[in-house]
Design an enzyme around this catalytic site. Structure first.
Site, mmCIF file in Angstrom:
data_model
loop_
_atom_site.group_PDB
_atom_site.id
_atom_site.type_symbol
_atom_site.label_atom_id
_atom_site.label_comp_id
_atom_site.label_asym_id
_atom_site.label_seq_id
_atom_site.Cartn_x
_atom_site.Cartn_y
_atom_site.Cartn_z
ATOM 1 N N ARG A 8 0.831 -1.204 0.000
ATOM 2 C CA ARG A 8 0.000 0.000 0.000
ATOM 3 C C ARG A 8 0.867 1.256 0.000
ATOM 4 O O ARG A 8 0.555 2.243 -0.675
ATOM 5 C CB ARG A 8 -0.893 -0.019 1.238
ATOM 6 C CG ARG A 8 -2.233 0.607 1.007
ATOM 7 C CD ARG A 8 -3.171 0.466 2.164
ATOM 8 N NE ARG A 8 -2.965 -0.767 2.902
ATOM 9 C CZ ARG A 8 -3.310 -0.974 4.153
ATOM 10 N NH1 ARG A 8 -3.911 -0.041 4.826
ATOM 11 N NH2 ARG A 8 -3.075 -2.114 4.759
ATOM 12 N N TYR A 15 0.266 6.286 -7.266
ATOM 13 C CA TYR A 15 -0.871 7.195 -7.438
ATOM 14 C C TYR A 15 -0.399 8.639 -7.558
ATOM 15 O O TYR A 15 -0.911 9.406 -8.379
ATOM 16 C CB TYR A 15 -1.851 7.068 -6.269
ATOM 17 C CG TYR A 15 -2.528 5.724 -6.161
ATOM 18 C CD1 TYR A 15 -2.827 4.960 -7.288
ATOM 19 C CD2 TYR A 15 -2.864 5.208 -4.923
ATOM 20 C CE1 TYR A 15 -3.448 3.726 -7.179
ATOM 21 C CE2 TYR A 15 -3.491 3.975 -4.801
ATOM 22 C CZ TYR A 15 -3.776 3.242 -5.938
ATOM 23 O OH TYR A 15 -4.392 2.027 -5.812
ATOM 24 N N GLU A 27 -2.408 20.162 -18.134
ATOM 25 C CA GLU A 27 -2.345 21.533 -17.626
ATOM 26 C C GLU A 27 -1.159 22.309 -18.189
ATOM 27 O O GLU A 27 -0.012 21.989 -17.913
ATOM 28 C CB GLU A 27 -2.267 21.525 -16.091
ATOM 29 C CG GLU A 27 -3.526 21.044 -15.426
ATOM 30 C CD GLU A 27 -4.712 21.945 -15.686
ATOM 31 O OE1 GLU A 27 -4.565 23.188 -15.633
ATOM 32 O OE2 GLU A 27 -5.813 21.407 -15.939
ATOM 33 N N GLU A 68 0.887 24.470 -7.777
ATOM 34 C CA GLU A 68 0.199 24.292 -9.055
ATOM 35 C C GLU A 68 -0.592 22.983 -9.071
ATOM 36 O O GLU A 68 -1.721 22.934 -9.582
ATOM 37 C CB GLU A 68 1.199 24.337 -10.207
ATOM 38 C CG GLU A 68 0.572 24.510 -11.562
ATOM 39 C CD GLU A 68 -0.219 25.794 -11.730
ATOM 40 O OE1 GLU A 68 -1.446 25.701 -11.965
ATOM 41 O OE2 GLU A 68 0.360 26.889 -11.624
ATOM 42 N N HIS A 86 -21.271 28.662 -10.734
ATOM 43 C CA HIS A 86 -21.757 29.161 -9.448
ATOM 44 C C HIS A 86 -20.738 30.168 -8.921
ATOM 45 O O HIS A 86 -19.537 29.932 -9.015
ATOM 46 C CB HIS A 86 -21.924 27.993 -8.465
ATOM 47 C CG HIS A 86 -22.636 28.387 -7.215
ATOM 48 N ND1 HIS A 86 -22.028 29.083 -6.195
ATOM 49 C CD2 HIS A 86 -23.911 28.184 -6.827
ATOM 50 C CE1 HIS A 86 -22.896 29.297 -5.232
ATOM 51 N NE2 HIS A 86 -24.050 28.760 -5.584
#
Length: 120
Positions: A8, A15, A27, A68, A86
């Site tokens: 893990r 990840y 980006e 960033e 919104h």
């Protein structure tokens, strides 16, 4: 550490790498900051920065990239939570972008304070 915990632990690095890769792919601002980091590192190498100056430059580059990435993550979460326009969603995104801008300006000023005396 047990095998499960170790697995893990290393998966969390995978990840994180996937997140960095996704940000670089999607980006433009991350790619700009990476290019700027390469220019600064090359300039630092050619200028002959001291160990302390390198530590500062590395912290600034790492901080800028981290800001960033957090800004990008914030934009994704806001877009997911509020797909329609919104005012609060806009404010959240603008504030996160503002944090990046504040750190970028501070980093540029610190960089100039480090490099200009060595150049002149």
């Amino acid at each position: 550490m047990t095998h499960m915990k170790l697995s893990r632990f290393f998966r969390s690095f995978q990840y994180a790498a996937q997140g960095i890769y996704a940000a670089i792919q999607k980006e433009q601002n991350i790619r700009f900051h990476l290019l700027a980091a390469v220019v600064v590192v090359l300039s630092g190498w050619l200028t002959g920065l001291s160990k302390t100056e390198w530590l500062i430059v590395i912290l600034l580059i790492g901080g800028m990239l981290a800001f960033e990435l957090v800004n990008t993550a914030m934009e994704r979460v806001v877009d997911l939570a509020s797909p329609e326009l919104h005012p609060l969603a806009k404010q959240a995104k603008d504030m996160a972008a503002g944090a990046v801008l504040v750190f970028a300006v501070a980093s540029a000023i610190i960089g100039l304070l480090i490099f200009i005396p060595k150049w002149f």
